[in-house]
Design a protein around this motif. Structure first.
Motif, PDB file in Angstrom:
ATOM      1  N   THR A 205     -20.751 -15.284  34.873  1.00  0.00           N
ATOM      2  CA  THR A 205     -20.295 -15.670  33.580  1.00  0.00           C
ATOM      3  C   THR A 205     -20.170 -16.767  33.136  1.00  0.00           C
ATOM      4  N   CYS A 206     -20.331 -17.792  33.864  1.00  0.00           N
ATOM      5  CA  CYS A 206     -20.208 -19.256  33.504  1.00  0.00           C
ATOM      6  C   CYS A 206     -21.435 -19.964  33.832  1.00  0.00           C
ATOM      7  N   PHE A 207     -22.196 -19.718  34.701  1.00  0.00           N
ATOM      8  CA  PHE A 207     -23.160 -20.673  35.154  1.00  0.00           C
ATOM      9  C   PHE A 207     -24.452 -19.953  35.394  1.00  0.00           C
ATOM     10  N   VAL A 208     -25.750 -20.292  34.800  1.00  0.00           N
ATOM     11  CA  VAL A 208     -27.047 -19.484  35.081  1.00  0.00           C
ATOM     12  C   VAL A 208     -27.990 -20.674  35.184  1.00  0.00           C
ATOM     13  N   ALA A 209     -28.650 -20.539  36.509  1.00  0.00           N
ATOM     14  CA  ALA A 209     -29.710 -21.735  36.720  1.00  0.00           C
ATOM     15  C   ALA A 209     -30.942 -20.966  36.079  1.00  0.00           C
ATOM     16  N   LEU A 210     -31.602 -21.899  34.967  1.00  0.00           N
ATOM     17  CA  LEU A 210     -32.516 -21.610  34.280  1.00  0.00           C
ATOM     18  C   LEU A 210     -33.848 -21.744  34.842  1.00  0.00           C
ATOM     19  N   ASP A 211     -34.214 -23.052  35.419  1.00  0.00           N
ATOM     20  CA  ASP A 211     -35.325 -23.392  36.208  1.00  0.00           C
ATOM     21  C   ASP A 211     -34.761 -24.408  37.147  1.00  0.00           C
ATOM     22  N   GLU A 212     -35.881 -25.055  37.751  1.00  0.00           N
ATOM     23  CA  GLU A 212     -35.746 -25.950  39.068  1.00  0.00           C
ATOM     24  C   GLU A 212     -34.587 -26.999  38.600  1.00  0.00           C
ATOM     25  N   THR A 214     -32.537 -27.161  35.535  1.00  0.00           N
ATOM     26  CA  THR A 214     -31.782 -27.207  34.261  1.00  0.00           C
ATOM     27  C   THR A 214     -30.783 -25.826  34.779  1.00  0.00           C
ATOM     28  N   VAL A 215     -29.518 -26.152  34.445  1.00  0.00           N
ATOM     29  CA  VAL A 215     -28.414 -25.142  34.470  1.00  0.00           C
ATOM     30  C   VAL A 215     -27.652 -25.077  33.215  1.00  0.00           C
ATOM     31  N   LEU A 216     -27.470 -23.654  32.765  1.00  0.00           N
ATOM     32  CA  LEU A 216     -26.673 -23.499  31.641  1.00  0.00           C
ATOM     33  C   LEU A 216     -25.144 -22.997  32.091  1.00  0.00           C
ATOM     34  N   VAL A 217     -24.197 -23.823  31.585  1.00  0.00           N
ATOM     35  CA  VAL A 217     -22.922 -23.959  32.242  1.00  0.00           C
ATOM     36  C   VAL A 217     -21.782 -24.012  31.035  1.00  0.00           C
ATOM     37  N   HIS A 218     -20.533 -23.326  31.468  1.00  0.00           N
ATOM     38  CA  HIS A 218     -19.403 -23.593  30.912  1.00  0.00           C
ATOM     39  C   HIS A 218     -18.461 -24.227  31.859  1.00  0.00           C
ATOM     40  N   THR A 219     -18.758 -25.611  31.655  1.00  0.00           N
ATOM     41  CA  THR A 219     -18.097 -26.534  32.828  1.00  0.00           C
ATOM     42  C   THR A 219     -16.540 -26.076  33.032  1.00  0.00           C
ATOM     43  N   PRO A 220     -15.597 -26.033  31.824  1.00  0.00           N
ATOM     44  CA  PRO A 220     -14.167 -25.890  32.395  1.00  0.00           C
ATOM     45  C   PRO A 220     -13.946 -24.807  33.236  1.00  0.00           C
ATOM     46  N   ALA A 221     -14.822 -23.677  33.504  1.00  0.00           N
ATOM     47  CA  ALA A 221     -14.590 -22.678  34.241  1.00  0.00           C
ATOM     48  C   ALA A 221     -14.913 -22.779  35.844  1.00  0.00           C
ATOM     49  N   ILE A 222     -15.526 -24.076  35.940  1.00  0.00           N
ATOM     50  CA  ILE A 222     -15.953 -24.362  37.380  1.00  0.00           C
ATOM     51  C   ILE A 222     -15.012 -25.624  37.740  1.00  0.00           C
ATOM     52  N   ASP A 243     -16.436 -20.639  22.934  1.00  0.00           N
ATOM     53  CA  ASP A 243     -16.737 -19.527  22.155  1.00  0.00           C
ATOM     54  C   ASP A 243     -17.969 -19.057  22.438  1.00  0.00           C
ATOM     55  N   GLU A 244     -19.073 -19.906  22.596  1.00  0.00           N
ATOM     56  CA  GLU A 244     -20.283 -19.126  23.205  1.00  0.00           C
ATOM     57  C   GLU A 244     -20.201 -18.564  24.601  1.00  0.00           C
ATOM     58  N   ALA A 245     -19.343 -19.069  25.507  1.00  0.00           N
ATOM     59  CA  ALA A 245     -19.217 -18.472  26.885  1.00  0.00           C
ATOM     60  C   ALA A 245     -18.607 -17.177  26.672  1.00  0.00           C
ATOM     61  N   ARG A 247     -19.063 -15.130  24.441  1.00  0.00           N
ATOM     62  CA  ARG A 247     -19.837 -14.186  23.821  1.00  0.00           C
ATOM     63  C   ARG A 247     -20.942 -14.128  25.070  1.00  0.00           C
ATOM     64  N   PHE A 248     -20.740 -14.431  26.137  1.00  0.00           N
ATOM     65  CA  PHE A 248     -21.599 -14.274  27.361  1.00  0.00           C
ATOM     66  C   PHE A 248     -22.888 -15.116  27.304  1.00  0.00           C
ATOM     67  N   ALA A 249     -23.042 -16.080  26.748  1.00  0.00           N
ATOM     68  CA  ALA A 249     -23.995 -17.069  26.725  1.00  0.00           C
ATOM     69  C   ALA A 249     -24.618 -17.391  28.139  1.00  0.00           C
ATOM     70  N   CYS A 250     -23.528 -17.661  29.038  1.00  0.00           N
ATOM     71  CA  CYS A 250     -24.001 -17.902  30.177  1.00  0.00           C
ATOM     72  C   CYS A 250     -24.385 -16.943  31.304  1.00  0.00           C
ATOM     73  N   ASN A 251     -24.386 -15.755  30.646  1.00  0.00           N
ATOM     74  CA  ASN A 251     -24.963 -14.496  31.166  1.00  0.00           C
ATOM     75  C   ASN A 251     -26.325 -14.056  30.894  1.00  0.00           C
ATOM     76  N   ALA A 252     -27.011 -15.020  30.430  1.00  0.00           N
ATOM     77  CA  ALA A 252     -28.206 -14.984  29.901  1.00  0.00           C
ATOM     78  C   ALA A 252     -29.038 -14.653  31.301  1.00  0.00           C
ATOM     79  N   THR A 253     -30.223 -14.127  31.060  1.00  0.00           N
ATOM     80  CA  THR A 253     -31.075 -14.022  32.413  1.00  0.00           C
ATOM     81  C   THR A 253     -32.605 -14.335  32.048  1.00  0.00           C
ATOM     82  N   LEU A 254     -33.074 -14.867  33.203  1.00  0.00           N
ATOM     83  CA  LEU A 254     -34.454 -14.983  33.142  1.00  0.00           C
ATOM     84  C   LEU A 254     -35.215 -13.773  33.230  1.00  0.00           C
TER      85      LEU A 254
END
Ligand code: ARG
Length: 303
Positions: A205-212, A214-222, A243-245, A247-254
């Motif tokens: 919900t707050c961290f998704v690795a997009l490639d080797e 790059t990570v997309l992350v809502h840092t205050p949750a970690i 706000d974006e987090a 809306r589940f921005a970090c629950n994006a999937t490859l």
């Protein structure tokens, strides 16, 4: 040059000083995604803050259409799609990321670590995911952690894309003590990430690795310690605001390398990812957001 030992890393001081992710052994890319049709999907047992106020409030027909669009997006991106048979009384089974971690061990064996669900209402789901894995040539490792510990599979344990490295989120649904057993079962180092905000209750919900890189992350949750380690690994940290987090921005999937599915509500993040060169598929997962989930946790990537 130094690689990482297959142990649990909890602080940046534990990482080798000269460590670089490109020195780690390569890991197979997922061949596809296991999904579960939302035939029984509903909001019944409130298990996370997003579910509150939504009990019985799911539009079933809309949920089917949203889920079908996600399934089609995987197929269109070239991913193989495998389906689980929905079980009665398993209203959360569409979130099949949580019921196992699928991977490949250091000997190249496909390996499944079954989920140990925090909530009783999700325990019956696990058998179906494990049966799928067994039928598809996975060895099942059941005894990776002491009985009574919780582990919510790929919702909290996330592979580094293309490398033998795992991120292990803990604090709400998964106990940190499971990760040494996860590291041993898979022969892989685990970077343990403490989750500090109950709104972001799974790592996905707050961290998704997009490639080797790059990570997309809502840092205050970690935790600070966790982010210190993540910043040592990823050359590019794309920060997502609250706000974006939500809306589940970090629950994006490859969907495939370079192709990201994200809820259309997280439009700021979608635009940002396009600028960074990703192909972005904006989907509507609104019915599933009512249950605290979106694209990432509606699949379990398989190898
Ligand atoms: N209603 C589900 C639960 O609370 C949602 C799970 C979403 N999964 C995820 N990995 N974010 O268990």
């Amino acid at each position: 040059m130094s690689s990482l030992r297959p142990i649990v890393y909890e602080r940046v001081e534990h990482l080798p000083k000269t460590f670089s992710v490109t020195e780690l052994a390569p890991m197979a890319r997922p061949a596809g995604a296991v999904l579960c049709p939302p035939d029984r999907f509903d909001v019944i047992d409130v298990k996370n803050p997003f579910m509150a106020g939504n009990t019985g409030g799911v539009d079933k027909a809309l949920a089917q259409r949203e889920w079908s669009a996600l399934r089609d997006a995987f197929s269109a991106a070239g991913a193989r799609v495998e389906l689980l048979e929905p079980l009665d009384a398993c209203e959360d089974m569409v979130f099949c990321a949580n019921t196992a971690l699928l991977g490949v061990d250091a000997q190249g064996r496909k390996t499944c670590l079954p989920g140990r669900m925090t909530f009783e209402s999700r325990r019956a789901e696990v058998g179906a995911m494990v049966a799928w894995a067994r039928a598809h040539g996975y060895r099942i490792v059941d005894d990776f952690a002491d009985p009574g510990l919780h582990f919510e599979g790929s919702g909290d344990a996330i592979w580094h894309p293309g490398r033998r490295l795992l991120y292990g989120g803990y604090g709400w649904r998964t106990d940190p003590q499971v990760y040494q057993g996860v590291a041993d079962a898979l022969g892989v180092p685990v970077i343990a990430l403490a989750l500090t905000d109950s709104t972001f209750y799974h790592l996905d919900t707050c961290f998704v690795a997009l490639d080797e890189q790059t990570v997309l992350v809502h840092t205050p949750a970690i935790s600070v310690e966790g982010m210190d380690m993540a910043r040592r690994v990823f050359a590019r940290v794309v920060e997502v605001d609250a706000d974006e987090a939500r809306r589940f921005a970090c629950n994006a999937t490859l969907l495939a390398p370079g192709v990201v599915a994200i809820d259309r509500r997280a439009s700021g993040t979608g635009a940002r990812l396009r600028e960074l060169g990703y192909e972005v598929v904006a989907l509507d997962t609104g019915e599933f957001l009512k249950s605290g989930g979106s694209a990432y946790c509606m699949k379990n990537a398989f190898f």
